[in-house]
Write a protein that holds these residues in place. Sequence first.
Motif, mmCIF file in Angstrom:
data_model
loop_
_atom_site.group_PDB
_atom_site.id
_atom_site.type_symbol
_atom_site.label_atom_id
_atom_site.label_comp_id
_atom_site.label_asym_id
_atom_site.label_seq_id
_atom_site.Cartn_x
_atom_site.Cartn_y
_atom_site.Cartn_z
ATOM 1 N N TRP A 113 5.656 -30.799 60.022
ATOM 2 C CA TRP A 113 4.976 -29.510 60.146
ATOM 3 C C TRP A 113 5.251 -28.794 61.468
ATOM 4 N N ALA A 114 5.128 -29.522 62.575
ATOM 5 C CA ALA A 114 5.272 -28.853 63.872
ATOM 6 C C ALA A 114 6.720 -28.853 64.352
ATOM 7 N N GLY A 115 7.454 -29.945 64.093
ATOM 8 C CA GLY A 115 8.849 -30.001 64.489
ATOM 9 C C GLY A 115 9.049 -30.418 65.935
ATOM 10 N N ALA A 116 10.300 -30.817 66.215
ATOM 11 C CA ALA A 116 10.640 -31.298 67.557
ATOM 12 C C ALA A 116 11.653 -30.382 68.218
ATOM 13 N N GLY A 117 11.610 -30.337 69.532
ATOM 14 C CA GLY A 117 12.614 -29.573 70.265
ATOM 15 C C GLY A 117 12.283 -28.094 70.310
ATOM 16 N N ALA A 118 13.323 -27.251 70.361
ATOM 17 C CA ALA A 118 13.137 -25.817 70.542
ATOM 18 C C ALA A 118 13.241 -25.062 69.217
ATOM 19 N N LYS A 119 12.806 -23.812 69.236
ATOM 20 C CA LYS A 119 12.928 -22.885 68.103
ATOM 21 C C LYS A 119 12.253 -23.427 66.841
ATOM 22 N N THR A 120 11.150 -24.155 67.029
ATOM 23 C CA THR A 120 10.488 -24.742 65.867
ATOM 24 C C THR A 120 9.821 -23.673 65.014
ATOM 25 N N SER A 121 9.542 -22.504 65.604
ATOM 26 C CA SER A 121 8.876 -21.463 64.811
ATOM 27 C C SER A 121 9.840 -20.792 63.846
ATOM 28 N N VAL A 122 11.135 -21.017 63.997
ATOM 29 C CA VAL A 122 12.087 -20.497 63.011
ATOM 30 C C VAL A 122 12.777 -21.639 62.270
ATOM 31 N N GLY A 123 12.058 -22.751 62.131
ATOM 32 C CA GLY A 123 12.515 -23.793 61.214
ATOM 33 C C GLY A 123 13.373 -24.897 61.801
ATOM 34 N N TYR A 124 13.640 -24.845 63.095
ATOM 35 C CA TYR A 124 14.450 -25.909 63.683
ATOM 36 C C TYR A 124 13.575 -27.132 63.959
ATOM 37 N N GLY A 125 14.243 -28.300 64.026
ATOM 38 C CA GLY A 125 13.566 -29.513 64.485
ATOM 39 C C GLY A 125 12.631 -30.161 63.493
ATOM 40 N N ARG A 126 12.766 -29.835 62.184
ATOM 41 C CA ARG A 126 11.943 -30.525 61.196
ATOM 42 C C ARG A 126 12.652 -31.804 60.757
ATOM 43 N N PHE A 127 11.853 -32.873 60.607
ATOM 44 C CA PHE A 127 12.426 -34.164 60.202
ATOM 45 C C PHE A 127 11.713 -34.681 58.970
ATOM 46 N N GLU A 128 12.454 -35.406 58.114
ATOM 47 C CA GLU A 128 11.812 -36.060 56.975
ATOM 48 C C GLU A 128 12.151 -37.553 56.998
ATOM 49 N N PRO A 129 11.246 -38.395 56.462
ATOM 50 C CA PRO A 129 11.485 -39.836 56.486
ATOM 51 C C PRO A 129 12.778 -40.188 55.754
ATOM 52 N N HIS A 130 13.486 -41.153 56.275
ATOM 53 C CA HIS A 130 14.718 -41.599 55.643
ATOM 54 C C HIS A 130 14.551 -43.093 55.376
ATOM 55 N N GLU A 131 14.015 -43.409 54.194
ATOM 56 C CA GLU A 131 13.616 -44.791 53.937
ATOM 57 C C GLU A 131 14.800 -45.727 53.767
ATOM 58 N N GLU A 132 15.873 -45.194 53.177
ATOM 59 C CA GLU A 132 17.033 -46.059 52.963
ATOM 60 C C GLU A 132 17.610 -46.509 54.310
ATOM 61 N N ALA A 133 17.721 -45.550 55.237
ATOM 62 C CA ALA A 133 18.249 -45.895 56.557
ATOM 63 C C ALA A 133 17.359 -46.921 57.234
ATOM 64 N N GLN A 134 16.057 -46.759 57.033
ATOM 65 C CA GLN A 134 15.099 -47.680 57.634
ATOM 66 C C GLN A 134 15.300 -49.104 57.102
ATOM 67 N N ARG A 135 15.464 -49.192 55.774
ATOM 68 C CA ARG A 135 15.697 -50.513 55.165
ATOM 69 C C ARG A 135 16.947 -51.161 55.731
ATOM 70 N N TRP A 164 16.933 -29.611 58.863
ATOM 71 C CA TRP A 164 17.772 -28.472 59.207
ATOM 72 C C TRP A 164 18.252 -28.752 60.608
ATOM 73 N N ARG A 165 18.759 -27.773 61.312
ATOM 74 C CA ARG A 165 19.270 -28.062 62.648
ATOM 75 C C ARG A 165 18.159 -28.406 63.622
ATOM 76 N N PHE A 166 18.585 -29.087 64.673
ATOM 77 C CA PHE A 166 17.633 -29.550 65.668
ATOM 78 C C PHE A 166 18.246 -29.306 67.043
ATOM 79 N N VAL A 167 17.475 -28.736 67.935
ATOM 80 C CA VAL A 167 18.042 -28.441 69.247
ATOM 81 C C VAL A 167 16.990 -28.694 70.324
#
Lengths: 276, 288
Positions: free
Chosen positions: B256-278, B96-99
């Motif tokens: 689970w914890a997220g990066a950056g600000a407003k993580t308690s309302v769902g911002y800053g969550r990341f998921e692995p992107h394996e294709e990009a990694q390859r 989702w968004r990240f700030v």
Amino acid sequence: MKGSILSLFAETSLHPGVGQVVGAVDLPVAREKTTGYPVIVGSSLKGALRDKAEQVWGEKEEKLKRIFGESNQAGSLLITDARLLLLPVRSLPGPFKWVTCPYILERLKRDGELMGLSWDFDIPDPGDKALVQEEMGELFLEEIVFSTSKGKDLNKIVETLKEFIPHDSVKKRLETQLVIIDDKEFQYFAQYGLPVNARNVLNKNKTSDNLWYEEVIPPDTLFYSLIFERKLTEDQNDLYEVESLFKDSPYLQVGGNETIGQGWCRIQWFSGGESR
Amino acid sequence: MIPLYQEAQNIEMWKKYQKNFNAGLWYDKFFYQWEKDWTIAKDGKKDGKKDGKKEWIQSVTSGDIGDPSLIQEALTRLLSLVTTLGGSYMCYKTQWRFVTGLGRKHPIENGFVWHHTLGVPYLPGSSFKGLVRSWAEEWSEIDPKEIEKIFGPKGKGKSDKAGSVIFFDVLPIKAIKLEADVMTPHYSPYYLQEKNKIEKAPGDWYAPGDWYDPVPIPFLTVASDQTFVFAIAPRIKEGKEDIFKLQEWIKEALSWAGAGAKTSVGYGRFEPHEEAQRKLAQSLKKEG
């Protein structure tokens, strides 16, 4: 006396600090007293080299004492401050330009002569213009606007500076990104054009316990240092020994904030027009 | 209106740079939505004025931000350093968004963290390290001694022993999309009073009442589906085995914890992107 030039090209931000001061920025970077340019002081650079040597050779290695000295004997290497050569400054059109000034180039030429290198570029006089390879109208460096003008024989300077840069891709960019401005103007960017990071520690309630401002030297900054060897014994070749430390990994970490990825320089040695 | 000297006040002149500019420099220093009395125009349906803050944010959300070839170069250089040090890197994309950097000073109230030379949003190494540490301390049952070994001791005067692992700045993999977002605090006087609690006399306080005006405040975010590269390396020999552990921790911390600000309302969550990694690994191999 034998000597080499060691060029340091910042791969990450650098924080060669001076500790806490009273001012708008709590933790500034080290600067030369006379010019105000950011600098990696000789003692700090020597410490970084020693650290590297200890990692590669082990802490017990005999050579360490001879090269870096001990309490009753000075070391065999003389290491100068790492002097600023190119400073990346944010720009419009962007993203940044490599900025330098006549004084820095003059100093480089002098230092080169000390090493027996003679570069045949002329020291340009930018006046109130920004000298570039290809004229581009107005150029903003940070919030200051310059009108650009095509510098005479700038390519000789570009060719000389390329020797200090390890990456081919970066060498290529130097042609379009080099800007030379007046000493006085340059001093402003050296003083106020560096990134300042706000940092703090959050407690369990996610509120800030402490806020501090920390200045860093941006990646892509270029420094160089002169390193001389004093003969203490007949068969020593300590300059070569130190150069060979970097055979497997051409990187050196200088200054603080190591565990948050700062201080990494890609290094390169050269003497007599040959770079390694 | 522009808080700059006369020669630099020609907005049209800058607008031509918008295809090739350091968005960070632009966003930090060239704000020009001031009114004559140094306020910023609000969305006025009556006088036809546009919301100055929103307009300003839109100046960086119309296209991709960053010079693709420069980002590619920076990434190649960073990762060759990381590989030489025996470290590893992982690609993650925003769910989702990240700030980040909301607390930095800016005329539109909320700042933003920009990479100095690349002019793109990024997550500083210090934030990367801090978020993994705080996840390990609060969410996991990892032995505190181990946390201290990897991240270094906490608190003043204990800095004689640094952590065993290096956390690098987190860079985007390519030019990046930004989006405008809005926060609308409904009880501003109540929140502000909390902040100034000490100065207020007891009894003289504001309740979180429905009678306050909601205040929409626009702010800048990184859009979802943007890929970033998280790189770590051992600082000392003993750090080598910690790298494998950390790869797992980072994955957990980012989801689970997220990066950056407003993580308690769902911002800053990341998921692995394996294709990009390859793909990234392949392109790095090519460049040697």
